[in-house]
Motif scaffolding. Sequence first.
Motif, PDB file in Angstrom:
ATOM      1  N   GLY A 191       0.815  -1.208   0.000  1.00  0.00           N
ATOM      2  CA  GLY A 191       0.000   0.000   0.000  1.00  0.00           C
ATOM      3  C   GLY A 191       0.846   1.254   0.000  1.00  0.00           C
ATOM      4  N   ILE A 192       1.950   1.218   0.733  1.00  0.00           N
ATOM      5  CA  ILE A 192       2.874   2.357   0.764  1.00  0.00           C
ATOM      6  C   ILE A 192       3.490   2.580  -0.617  1.00  0.00           C
ATOM      7  CG2 ILE A 192       5.115   3.109   1.662  1.00  0.00           C
ATOM      8  CD1 ILE A 192       4.266   1.679   4.312  1.00  0.00           C
ATOM      9  N   CYS A 193       3.902   1.499  -1.263  1.00  0.00           N
ATOM     10  CA  CYS A 193       4.487   1.620  -2.605  1.00  0.00           C
ATOM     11  C   CYS A 193       3.469   2.169  -3.590  1.00  0.00           C
ATOM     12  CB  CYS A 193       5.005   0.268  -3.080  1.00  0.00           C
ATOM     13  SG  CYS A 193       6.486  -0.307  -2.208  1.00  0.00           S
ATOM     14  N   ARG A 194       2.216   1.733  -3.476  1.00  0.00           N
ATOM     15  CA  ARG A 194       1.177   2.258  -4.368  1.00  0.00           C
ATOM     16  C   ARG A 194       0.891   3.728  -4.079  1.00  0.00           C
ATOM     17  NH1 ARG A 194      -0.822  -2.998  -3.888  1.00  0.00           N
ATOM     18  NH2 ARG A 194      -2.070  -2.476  -2.049  1.00  0.00           N
ATOM     19  N   SER A 195       1.016   4.123  -2.807  1.00  0.00           N
ATOM     20  CA  SER A 195       0.824   5.531  -2.465  1.00  0.00           C
ATOM     21  C   SER A 195       1.864   6.405  -3.157  1.00  0.00           C
ATOM     22  CB  SER A 195       0.902   5.694  -0.947  1.00  0.00           C
ATOM     23  OG  SER A 195       0.790   7.050  -0.576  1.00  0.00           O
ATOM     24  N   VAL A 196       3.115   5.954  -3.148  1.00  0.00           N
ATOM     25  CA  VAL A 196       4.185   6.681  -3.849  1.00  0.00           C
ATOM     26  C   VAL A 196       3.894   6.722  -5.345  1.00  0.00           C
ATOM     27  CG1 VAL A 196       6.628   6.621  -4.479  1.00  0.00           C
ATOM     28  CG2 VAL A 196       5.939   6.146  -2.121  1.00  0.00           C
ATOM     29  N   ALA A 197       3.483   5.567  -5.894  1.00  0.00           N
ATOM     30  CA  ALA A 197       3.198   5.490  -7.332  1.00  0.00           C
ATOM     31  C   ALA A 197       2.055   6.420  -7.716  1.00  0.00           C
ATOM     32  CB  ALA A 197       2.881   4.049  -7.721  1.00  0.00           C
ATOM     33  N   ASP A 198       1.022   6.484  -6.876  1.00  0.00           N
ATOM     34  CA  ASP A 198      -0.116   7.364  -7.169  1.00  0.00           C
ATOM     35  C   ASP A 198       0.336   8.815  -7.260  1.00  0.00           C
ATOM     36  OD1 ASP A 198      -1.811   5.206  -7.143  1.00  0.00           O
ATOM     37  OD2 ASP A 198      -2.608   5.586  -5.136  1.00  0.00           O
ATOM     38  N   ARG A 199       1.159   9.229  -6.317  1.00  0.00           N
ATOM     39  CA  ARG A 199       1.626  10.626  -6.288  1.00  0.00           C
ATOM     40  C   ARG A 199       2.494  10.934  -7.511  1.00  0.00           C
ATOM     41  NH1 ARG A 199       1.799  14.665  -2.225  1.00  0.00           N
ATOM     42  NH2 ARG A 199       2.821  16.469  -3.145  1.00  0.00           N
ATOM     43  N   VAL A 200       3.407  10.034  -7.825  1.00  0.00           N
ATOM     44  CA  VAL A 200       4.326  10.272  -8.945  1.00  0.00           C
ATOM     45  C   VAL A 200       3.590  10.189 -10.283  1.00  0.00           C
ATOM     46  CG1 VAL A 200       6.364   9.387 -10.137  1.00  0.00           C
ATOM     47  CG2 VAL A 200       6.329   9.495  -7.637  1.00  0.00           C
ATOM     48  N   ALA A 201       2.666   9.240 -10.415  1.00  0.00           N
ATOM     49  CA  ALA A 201       1.920   9.105 -11.664  1.00  0.00           C
ATOM     50  C   ALA A 201       1.067  10.336 -11.937  1.00  0.00           C
ATOM     51  CB  ALA A 201       1.045   7.852 -11.620  1.00  0.00           C
ATOM     52  N   ALA A 202       0.448  10.889 -10.902  1.00  0.00           N
ATOM     53  CA  ALA A 202      -0.351  12.104 -11.075  1.00  0.00           C
ATOM     54  C   ALA A 202       0.519  13.265 -11.541  1.00  0.00           C
ATOM     55  CB  ALA A 202      -1.050  12.445  -9.758  1.00  0.00           C
ATOM     56  N   MET A 203       1.729  13.327 -10.995  1.00  0.00           N
ATOM     57  CA  MET A 203       2.667  14.363 -11.408  1.00  0.00           C
ATOM     58  C   MET A 203       3.083  14.162 -12.859  1.00  0.00           C
ATOM     59  SD  MET A 203       6.392  15.233  -9.704  1.00  0.00           S
ATOM     60  CE  MET A 203       7.035  13.622 -10.196  1.00  0.00           C
ATOM     61  N   ALA A 204       3.406  12.916 -13.231  1.00  0.00           N
ATOM     62  CA  ALA A 204       3.869  12.619 -14.583  1.00  0.00           C
ATOM     63  C   ALA A 204       2.789  12.883 -15.627  1.00  0.00           C
ATOM     64  CB  ALA A 204       4.330  11.168 -14.663  1.00  0.00           C
ATOM     65  N   ALA A 205       1.528  12.696 -15.243  1.00  0.00           N
ATOM     66  CA  ALA A 205       0.429  12.915 -16.188  1.00  0.00           C
ATOM     67  C   ALA A 205       0.376  14.352 -16.677  1.00  0.00           C
ATOM     68  CB  ALA A 205      -0.895  12.532 -15.532  1.00  0.00           C
ATOM     69  N   ARG A 206       0.934  15.263 -15.922  1.00  0.00           N
ATOM     70  CA  ARG A 206       0.918  16.680 -16.303  1.00  0.00           C
ATOM     71  C   ARG A 206       1.789  16.973 -17.515  1.00  0.00           C
ATOM     72  NH1 ARG A 206       2.434  19.089 -10.569  1.00  0.00           N
ATOM     73  NH2 ARG A 206       2.799  20.975 -11.819  1.00  0.00           N
ATOM     74  N   ILE A 207       2.753  16.114 -17.802  1.00  0.00           N
ATOM     75  CA  ILE A 207       3.592  16.327 -18.986  1.00  0.00           C
ATOM     76  C   ILE A 207       3.299  15.303 -20.084  1.00  0.00           C
ATOM     77  CG2 ILE A 207       5.473  17.361 -17.665  1.00  0.00           C
ATOM     78  CD1 ILE A 207       6.994  14.652 -18.065  1.00  0.00           C
ATOM     79  N   GLY A 208       2.464  14.302 -19.770  1.00  0.00           N
ATOM     80  CA  GLY A 208       2.178  13.241 -20.730  1.00  0.00           C
ATOM     81  C   GLY A 208       3.239  12.159 -20.651  1.00  0.00           C
ATOM     82  N   VAL A 209       2.808  10.915 -20.544  1.00  0.00           N
ATOM     83  CA  VAL A 209       3.727   9.792 -20.392  1.00  0.00           C
ATOM     84  C   VAL A 209       3.801   9.007 -21.691  1.00  0.00           C
ATOM     85  CG1 VAL A 209       4.226   7.669 -19.130  1.00  0.00           C
ATOM     86  CG2 VAL A 209       3.257   9.631 -17.926  1.00  0.00           C
ATOM     87  N   THR A 210       5.002   8.950 -22.256  1.00  0.00           N
ATOM     88  CA  THR A 210       5.243   8.231 -23.502  1.00  0.00           C
ATOM     89  C   THR A 210       6.301   7.167 -23.270  1.00  0.00           C
ATOM     90  OG1 THR A 210       4.772  10.243 -24.773  1.00  0.00           O
ATOM     91  CG2 THR A 210       5.963   8.481 -25.911  1.00  0.00           C
ATOM     92  N   PRO A 211       6.058   5.927 -23.691  1.00  0.00           N
ATOM     93  CA  PRO A 211       7.094   4.898 -23.533  1.00  0.00           C
ATOM     94  C   PRO A 211       8.251   5.130 -24.514  1.00  0.00           C
ATOM     95  CG  PRO A 211       5.200   4.018 -24.720  1.00  0.00           C
ATOM     96  CD  PRO A 211       4.816   5.400 -24.268  1.00  0.00           C
ATOM     97  N   ALA A 212       9.424   4.649 -24.176  1.00  0.00           N
ATOM     98  CA  ALA A 212       9.753   3.853 -23.014  1.00  0.00           C
ATOM     99  C   ALA A 212       9.897   4.733 -21.776  1.00  0.00           C
ATOM    100  CB  ALA A 212      11.057   3.087 -23.238  1.00  0.00           C
ATOM    101  N   VAL A 213       9.383   4.212 -20.645  1.00  0.00           N
ATOM    102  CA  VAL A 213       9.456   4.930 -19.381  1.00  0.00           C
ATOM    103  C   VAL A 213      10.629   4.371 -18.582  1.00  0.00           C
ATOM    104  CG1 VAL A 213       8.240   5.606 -17.294  1.00  0.00           C
ATOM    105  CG2 VAL A 213       6.946   5.199 -19.408  1.00  0.00           C
ATOM    106  N   VAL A 214      11.544   5.244 -18.223  1.00  0.00           N
ATOM    107  CA  VAL A 214      12.771   4.847 -17.527  1.00  0.00           C
ATOM    108  C   VAL A 214      12.784   5.480 -16.149  1.00  0.00           C
ATOM    109  CG1 VAL A 214      15.297   4.941 -17.568  1.00  0.00           C
ATOM    110  CG2 VAL A 214      14.015   4.660 -19.694  1.00  0.00           C
TER     111      VAL A 214
END
Length: 264
Positions: A191-214
């Motif tokens: 749950g803690i790892c998903r909490s971090v992922a949720d925060r970072v993914a929301a931030m990344a969505a602001r610039i658009g996420v294009t693969p490959a993601v590193v």
Amino acid sequence: MTELYAGIDIGSLTTKCTLIDPEGRIVAWDLRPTAPNASKAAQGTLTAVCAAAKIEQGDLSLLVSTGYGRNRLPFEAKSITEITCHAKGAARLVSGARTVIDIGGQDSKAIRIDELGKVGDFVMNDKCAAGTGRFLEVMARTLEVDLDQVGPLALEARSRIAVSSMCTVFAESEVVGLIANGHPTPDILAGICRSVADRVAAMAARIGVTPAVVMTGGVARNAGVVLALSEKLGHEVTPAPHAQLAGAYGAALFSMERNRSIND
């Protein structure tokens, strides 16, 4: 003697230095805590990599520094922002990289890059510990788990427990409550790892996420966060080789390019 090029990344928690050869291969590296003296840490890493490569510091004609402490050096260096250096390093470390997620000790970044590693856009969180290595460190301490075990244990989770508080202080209290209610440690860590992922993914969505993601930075070693971020983004997230050195490696690549332009 083969020409070598140096890059130093003075982060909030750790200082990294890399030496590369003319082919861009890492021939020596060093990593150590930045505190209590960023200047001393920078000199220590540089001395260590020079000793490993059996060269003198004076043999390096141009140094490039990056990170929050890039201007706190006891020697002369060209300063370049960590956004630019992480982009450069990630593009070279992982072919086809287009989105770079960097989660460090006290900040996180999402960077959109082109095929040459040039920054197209970026967004950064450096105001709140949520979504950073510091957040994971506090949670690991609360659960009395070694930080390096957070990722492996999270992968053993059998149920999805949400850790909804984004504030580190409130999240810590939430985790204490989950422990008191008898929830297994792996489930809480997931749950803690998903909490971090949720925060970072929301931030990344602001610039658009294009693969490959590193992914770069120390948290790239956390398999639980990498998996959760891959699920949240809908794209596989690839931890870069030498992920914690990506900024220093990018700085070394800039050092090589600038040395060549000076000598041409």
